[in-house]
Design a protein around this motif. Sequence first.
Motif, PDB file in Angstrom:
ATOM      1  N   TYR A 121       0.570  -1.021  -0.034  1.00 36.85           N
ATOM      2  CA  TYR A 121       0.255   0.195   0.382  1.00 36.85           C
ATOM      3  C   TYR A 121       0.867   1.310  -0.202  1.00 36.85           C
ATOM      4  CZ  TYR A 121      -3.351   3.725   1.582  1.00 36.85           C
ATOM      5  OH  TYR A 121      -3.811   4.684   2.198  1.00 36.85           O
ATOM      6  N   PHE A 122       0.593   2.561  -1.040  1.00 36.05           N
ATOM      7  CA  PHE A 122       1.610   3.320  -1.121  1.00 36.05           C
ATOM      8  C   PHE A 122       1.032   4.948  -0.723  1.00 36.05           C
ATOM      9  CE2 PHE A 122       3.094   0.077  -4.015  1.00 36.05           C
ATOM     10  CZ  PHE A 122       4.186  -0.212  -3.667  1.00 36.05           C
ATOM     11  N   GLY A 123      -0.085   4.633  -0.416  1.00 29.75           N
ATOM     12  CA  GLY A 123      -0.893   5.971  -0.226  1.00 29.75           C
ATOM     13  C   GLY A 123      -1.821   6.810  -1.450  1.00 29.75           C
ATOM     14  N   LYS A 124      -2.476   7.818  -1.164  1.00 33.99           N
ATOM     15  CA  LYS A 124      -3.309   8.232  -2.525  1.00 33.99           C
ATOM     16  C   LYS A 124      -2.496   8.409  -3.609  1.00 33.99           C
ATOM     17  CE  LYS A 124      -7.204  10.604  -1.583  1.00 33.99           C
ATOM     18  NZ  LYS A 124      -8.794  10.629  -2.001  1.00 33.99           N
ATOM     19  N   VAL A 125      -2.685   7.995  -4.150  1.00 30.61           N
ATOM     20  CA  VAL A 125      -2.097   7.892  -5.764  1.00 30.61           C
ATOM     21  C   VAL A 125      -1.271   9.745  -6.217  1.00 30.61           C
ATOM     22  CG1 VAL A 125      -3.782   8.086  -7.800  1.00 30.61           C
ATOM     23  CG2 VAL A 125      -1.947   6.957  -8.568  1.00 30.61           C
ATOM     24  N   GLU A 126      -1.889  10.586  -5.916  1.00 30.58           N
ATOM     25  CA  GLU A 126      -1.450  11.803  -6.122  1.00 30.58           C
ATOM     26  C   GLU A 126       0.186  11.915  -5.567  1.00 30.58           C
ATOM     27  OE1 GLU A 126      -5.818  11.872  -7.107  1.00 30.58           O
ATOM     28  OE2 GLU A 126      -5.069  10.900  -5.598  1.00 30.58           O
ATOM     29  N   SER A 127      -0.194  11.420  -3.777  1.00 26.43           N
ATOM     30  CA  SER A 127       0.795  12.094  -3.476  1.00 26.43           C
ATOM     31  C   SER A 127       2.091  10.999  -3.769  1.00 26.43           C
ATOM     32  CB  SER A 127       0.613  12.205  -1.858  1.00 26.43           C
ATOM     33  OG  SER A 127      -0.453  11.293  -1.542  1.00 26.43           O
ATOM     34  N   VAL A 128       1.941   9.884  -4.619  1.00 21.58           N
ATOM     35  CA  VAL A 128       2.984   8.716  -4.606  1.00 21.58           C
ATOM     36  C   VAL A 128       3.975   9.618  -5.562  1.00 21.58           C
ATOM     37  CG1 VAL A 128       3.549   6.437  -6.024  1.00 21.58           C
ATOM     38  CG2 VAL A 128       1.346   7.044  -3.699  1.00 21.58           C
ATOM     39  N   GLU A 129       5.472   9.692  -5.656  1.00 21.53           N
ATOM     40  CA  GLU A 129       6.315   9.655  -5.917  1.00 21.53           C
ATOM     41  C   GLU A 129       6.011   8.934  -7.615  1.00 21.53           C
ATOM     42  OE1 GLU A 129       8.407  12.339  -6.359  1.00 21.53           O
ATOM     43  OE2 GLU A 129       7.719  12.138  -3.923  1.00 21.53           O
ATOM     44  N   THR A 130       6.438   9.912  -8.478  1.00 18.70           N
ATOM     45  CA  THR A 130       5.983   9.362 -10.350  1.00 18.70           C
ATOM     46  C   THR A 130       7.103   8.116 -10.794  1.00 18.70           C
ATOM     47  OG1 THR A 130       5.185  11.483 -11.243  1.00 18.70           O
ATOM     48  CG2 THR A 130       6.486   9.329 -12.576  1.00 18.70           C
ATOM     49  N   TYR A 131       8.370   8.281 -10.187  1.00 18.22           N
ATOM     50  CA  TYR A 131       9.056   7.083 -10.150  1.00 18.22           C
ATOM     51  C   TYR A 131       9.011   5.330  -9.384  1.00 18.22           C
ATOM     52  CZ  TYR A 131      11.498   7.058  -5.522  1.00 18.22           C
ATOM     53  OH  TYR A 131      11.590   6.953  -4.462  1.00 18.22           O
ATOM     54  N   LEU A 132       8.790   5.998  -8.496  1.00 16.58           N
ATOM     55  CA  LEU A 132       7.983   4.354  -7.364  1.00 16.58           C
ATOM     56  C   LEU A 132       6.378   4.175  -8.079  1.00 16.58           C
ATOM     57  CD1 LEU A 132       7.769   2.773  -5.328  1.00 16.58           C
ATOM     58  CD2 LEU A 132       6.579   4.506  -3.811  1.00 16.58           C
ATOM     59  N   LYS A 133       5.477   5.249  -8.477  1.00 17.88           N
ATOM     60  CA  LYS A 133       4.336   4.018  -8.894  1.00 17.88           C
ATOM     61  C   LYS A 133       5.037   3.900 -10.652  1.00 17.88           C
ATOM     62  CE  LYS A 133       2.788   6.916 -12.171  1.00 17.88           C
ATOM     63  NZ  LYS A 133       2.610   6.784 -13.996  1.00 17.88           N
ATOM     64  N   ASP A 134       5.739   4.621 -11.252  1.00 17.40           N
ATOM     65  CA  ASP A 134       6.580   3.477 -12.358  1.00 17.40           C
ATOM     66  C   ASP A 134       7.026   2.217 -12.408  1.00 17.40           C
ATOM     67  OD1 ASP A 134       5.249   5.632 -14.002  1.00 17.40           O
ATOM     68  OD2 ASP A 134       7.022   6.302 -14.394  1.00 17.40           O
ATOM     69  N   MET A 135       7.671   2.097 -11.488  1.00 20.02           N
ATOM     70  CA  MET A 135       7.821   0.220 -11.030  1.00 20.02           C
ATOM     71  C   MET A 135       7.063  -0.046 -10.662  1.00 20.02           C
ATOM     72  SD  MET A 135      11.399   0.928  -8.606  1.00 20.02           S
ATOM     73  CE  MET A 135      10.635   1.921  -7.258  1.00 20.02           C
ATOM     74  N   VAL A 136       6.289   0.247  -9.145  1.00 24.19           N
ATOM     75  CA  VAL A 136       4.472   0.071  -8.888  1.00 24.19           C
ATOM     76  C   VAL A 136       3.964  -1.123 -10.546  1.00 24.19           C
ATOM     77  CG1 VAL A 136       2.410  -0.382  -8.036  1.00 24.19           C
ATOM     78  CG2 VAL A 136       4.178   0.759  -6.833  1.00 24.19           C
ATOM     79  N   VAL A 137       3.839  -0.287 -11.657  1.00 21.81           N
ATOM     80  CA  VAL A 137       3.216  -0.402 -12.657  1.00 21.81           C
ATOM     81  C   VAL A 137       4.106  -2.051 -13.909  1.00 21.81           C
ATOM     82  CG1 VAL A 137       2.249  -0.015 -15.094  1.00 21.81           C
ATOM     83  CG2 VAL A 137       1.871   1.290 -13.256  1.00 21.81           C
ATOM     84  N   GLU A 138       5.277  -1.277 -13.643  1.00 28.02           N
ATOM     85  CA  GLU A 138       6.141  -2.345 -14.143  1.00 28.02           C
ATOM     86  C   GLU A 138       6.240  -3.973 -12.866  1.00 28.02           C
ATOM     87  OE1 GLU A 138      11.160  -2.275 -15.631  1.00 28.02           O
ATOM     88  OE2 GLU A 138      10.395  -1.163 -14.516  1.00 28.02           O
ATOM     89  N   PHE A 139       6.223  -3.666 -12.224  1.00 26.82           N
ATOM     90  CA  PHE A 139       6.655  -4.564 -11.617  1.00 26.82           C
ATOM     91  C   PHE A 139       5.623  -5.992 -11.887  1.00 26.82           C
ATOM     92  CE2 PHE A 139       4.413  -6.956  -7.495  1.00 26.82           C
ATOM     93  CZ  PHE A 139       5.718  -8.048  -7.174  1.00 26.82           C
TER      94      PHE A 139
END
Length: 142
Positions: free
Chosen positions: A97-115
Motif C-alpha cells: 500500500y503506497f497511499g493516495k496515488v496523487e502523492s506517490v512519486e512518479t518513479y515509485l508508481k512507475d516501478m509498481v506498474v512495471e512490477f
Amino acid sequence: MSSALDRLKNLTNKISSYETARKENIKILENLYKKIQIDKKVENFSDLFDFKAINLSGASLLSESLGEIKKGKYLQILAISYDKTAVQKSKNVSLAYFGKVESVETYLKDMVVEFIIRYRFEKSFMTLENYYDMIGTFKINE
C-alpha cells in the motif's frame, strides 16, 4: 523448400527471443520485488506465483493508458489467492500500500506498474507451460 526453412528459422528466432526476454524479465522482476518491498509481505520470490493473479489499484494497466493515475484512488498491489478447500475460495491479499496515488512519486508508481506487467508476463509463460503439459496427456486423433 527455402520458404519452409525460412519459416523454421523465423520460428526458432522468435522462440529464442521469448526465452531471452523471459530470463531477463525474471531478473528485473525479482529486483523490483525487493525495491518496492513486496519481500516484506511475501518472503520467497517464487511464492509470488502461487497467487492466481496480482492486480493494481490507483493506476491504469491498459496499454493505451499504461501508468496513468486514477485520481482519488489509492496505489495498492492486490493479490488473489485461491483455496479449493475454503468456504470462500478466493481472497484478496494486500501486498503493498503506497497511499493516495496523487502523492506517490512518479518513479515509485512507475516501478509498481512495471512490477505488475513483468509479473503478468512471467505468469503467462507459466500458464502456457501448464496447458502444454495438460495437452500432452491426450492422444492425438488423426
